[in-house]
Enzyme design. Structure first.
Site, PDB file in Angstrom:
ATOM      1  N   HIS A  12       0.815  -1.227   0.000  1.00 51.73           N
ATOM      2  CA  HIS A  12       0.000   0.000   0.000  1.00 51.73           C
ATOM      3  C   HIS A  12       0.853   1.284   0.000  1.00 51.73           C
ATOM      4  O   HIS A  12       0.484   2.274   0.626  1.00 51.73           O
ATOM      5  CB  HIS A  12      -0.974  -0.017   1.187  1.00 51.73           C
ATOM      6  CG  HIS A  12      -0.311  -0.027   2.550  1.00 51.73           C
ATOM      7  ND1 HIS A  12      -0.830  -0.701   3.631  1.00 51.73           N
ATOM      8  CD2 HIS A  12       0.827   0.553   3.006  1.00 51.73           C
ATOM      9  CE1 HIS A  12      -0.043  -0.515   4.679  1.00 51.73           C
ATOM     10  NE2 HIS A  12       0.967   0.254   4.326  1.00 51.73           N
ATOM     11  N   HIS A  59      -1.711   4.965   9.608  1.00 51.53           N
ATOM     12  CA  HIS A  59      -0.338   5.488   9.744  1.00 51.53           C
ATOM     13  C   HIS A  59      -0.327   6.870  10.388  1.00 51.53           C
ATOM     14  O   HIS A  59       0.352   7.779   9.915  1.00 51.53           O
ATOM     15  CB  HIS A  59       0.348   5.587   8.388  1.00 51.53           C
ATOM     16  CG  HIS A  59       0.511   4.307   7.633  1.00 51.53           C
ATOM     17  ND1 HIS A  59      -0.528   3.652   7.026  1.00 51.53           N
ATOM     18  CD2 HIS A  59       1.611   3.564   7.375  1.00 51.53           C
ATOM     19  CE1 HIS A  59      -0.072   2.562   6.416  1.00 51.53           C
ATOM     20  NE2 HIS A  59       1.221   2.486   6.618  1.00 51.53           N
ATOM     21  N   HIS A 192       9.867  -4.373   4.152  1.00 54.91           N
ATOM     22  CA  HIS A 192      10.381  -3.010   4.007  1.00 54.91           C
ATOM     23  C   HIS A 192      10.672  -2.406   5.371  1.00 54.91           C
ATOM     24  O   HIS A 192      10.072  -2.795   6.379  1.00 54.91           O
ATOM     25  CB  HIS A 192       9.474  -2.098   3.181  1.00 54.91           C
ATOM     26  CG  HIS A 192       8.089  -1.811   3.711  1.00 54.91           C
ATOM     27  ND1 HIS A 192       7.136  -2.772   3.949  1.00 54.91           N
ATOM     28  CD2 HIS A 192       7.475  -0.631   4.011  1.00 54.91           C
ATOM     29  CE1 HIS A 192       6.010  -2.207   4.354  1.00 54.91           C
ATOM     30  NE2 HIS A 192       6.188  -0.899   4.418  1.00 54.91           N
ATOM     31  N   GLU A 239       3.774  -5.265   8.603  1.00 51.35           N
ATOM     32  CA  GLU A 239       2.404  -5.071   8.090  1.00 51.35           C
ATOM     33  C   GLU A 239       1.828  -6.329   7.458  1.00 51.35           C
ATOM     34  O   GLU A 239       0.611  -6.401   7.212  1.00 51.35           O
ATOM     35  CB  GLU A 239       2.391  -3.949   7.036  1.00 51.35           C
ATOM     36  CG  GLU A 239       2.664  -2.566   7.595  1.00 51.35           C
ATOM     37  CD  GLU A 239       2.839  -1.516   6.505  1.00 51.35           C
ATOM     38  OE1 GLU A 239       2.793  -0.322   6.835  1.00 51.35           O
ATOM     39  OE2 GLU A 239       3.028  -1.859   5.313  1.00 51.35           O
TER      40      GLU A 239
HETATM   41  C1  DHB Z   1       6.297   3.161   2.090  1.00 46.94           C
HETATM   42  C2  DHB Z   1       5.708   1.932   2.424  1.00 46.94           C
HETATM   43  C3  DHB Z   1       4.639   1.879   3.315  1.00 46.94           C
HETATM   44  O1  DHB Z   1       4.022   0.729   3.717  1.00 46.94           O
HETATM   45  C4  DHB Z   1       4.138   3.053   3.866  1.00 46.94           C
HETATM   46  O2  DHB Z   1       3.063   2.965   4.678  1.00 46.94           O
HETATM   47  C5  DHB Z   1       4.714   4.265   3.552  1.00 46.94           C
HETATM   48  C6  DHB Z   1       5.801   4.331   2.678  1.00 46.94           C
HETATM   49  C7  DHB Z   1       7.427   3.255   1.118  1.00 46.94           C
HETATM   50  O3  DHB Z   1       8.012   2.235   0.697  1.00 46.94           O
HETATM   51  O4  DHB Z   1       7.740   4.367   0.685  1.00 46.94           O
HETATM   52 FE    FE Z   2       2.554   1.092   5.409  1.00 46.50          FE
END
Ligand code: DHB
Ligand code: FE
Length: 279
Positions: A12, A59, A192, A239
């Site tokens: 997302h 978030h 990530h 997540e």
């Molecule tokens: C990114 C990934 C995310 O899940 C998020 O909530 C905000 C930014 C990213 O990779 O930039």
């Molecule tokens: Fe996120």
């Protein structure tokens, strides 16, 4: 009775919303990512859901670190989007169904999940971006139910707890008396990490294991602690617990209709899966 037609799980990343707003879908950077959603949309055209139960994490738009529900469910007839700081254009409000939401909340609380019910709920990119990927034209055509899982302020719910929530959510949806077809979305992940010494961390091997487990052994992930998940997937890769909730809402054997894995989108290993109950 309501029936779950399947689940779609997807990353997302806010930059996806930016690319949609700027019409960059066919640019070389974006095409391998956006192209994969054509098959998800073709599946939606076939199964034609009336409603989407969207499992995601907020978030810092609706909930902040000072007050963080572990699990919250929207109970409104409308959900507004707002910009939590990424500068994305604000999308039109989403239709809800308060009666359907209250049924889900009552069912989950009866199954001993202590749900925060939200009669007002702002929805952020983790809700809007996946819906826009699946229904790009015009306002979102399906009724929505936002379900948030805390992936931000520790302690987070364990993968095992999220699988149990998903099973209860599946029973809650299936016991709604209206004749309604429901798709369950799970958004976030895959690996990530946006901050700290490991910023930019991606773990392809772990992601591929998760995607395989999503099909026929989600319980393989139930043994992970949150600390182990952070280590394997990154602080934001955690997540993926939202995916587990969505997967566990499907009953019995599941078949994979489609999947895609593409590194990177922004800082994220982007994954997408379309799952349905095996015939
Ligand atoms: C990114 C990934 C995310 O899940 C998020 O909530 C905000 C930014 C990213 O990779 O930039
Ligand atoms: Fe996120």
């Amino acid at each position: 009775m309501a029936r779950i037609v399947g689940a779609v799980t997807t990353s997302h990343v806010p930059a996806i919303g930016g690319a949609i707003a700027k019409g960059l879908q066919d640019e070389p950077y974006w095409k391998p990512f956006f192209g994969a959603f054509e098959k998800a949309r073709a599946w939606l055209d076939r199964v034609r859901p009336d409603a989407a139960v969207v499992v995601y994490n907020d978030h810092g738009l609706q909930f902040f670190l000072d007050k963080m529900p572990t699990f919250a469910v929207g109970a409104a007839d409308e959900y507004r989007n707002a910009d939590e700081g990424w500068g994305l254009p604000t999308l039109p409000p989403y239709r809800g169904d308060a009666a359907f939401s209250w049924h889900i909340i009552e069912s989950l609380v009866a199954e001993e999940f202590d749900i925060t019910s939200c009669q007002e709920m702002l929805v952020d990119h983790a809700f809007t971006v996946p819906l826009k990927l699946l229904w790009p034209q015009g306002p979102c055509p399906v009724i929505t139910v936002p379900v948030t899982v805390n992936t931000v302020q520790h302690p987070l719910p364990s993968p095992a707890r999220c699988i149990k929530l998903g099973r209860a959510l599946g029973r809650a949806i299936a016991s709604w008396p209206a004749d309604m077809k429901v798709v369950v979305l799970g958004t976030g992940g895959l690996s990530h990490q946006l901050d700290g010494q490991r910023a930019g961390f991606i773990n392809r091997g772990f992601d591929e294991m998760c995607m395989a487990a999503m099909v026929d052994q989600p319980d393989a992930l139930a043994g992970y602690s949150i600390a182990q998940l952070v280590e394997a997937a990154g602080t934001q890769g955690v997540e993926v617990i939202n995916w587990l909730v969505a997967r566990a809402a499907l009953s019995g054997r599941v078949e994979k209709v489609h999947s895609n894995y593409h590194i990177p989108i922004s800082n994220t290993a982007s994954g997408m899966m379309v799952l349905q109950n095996a015939s």
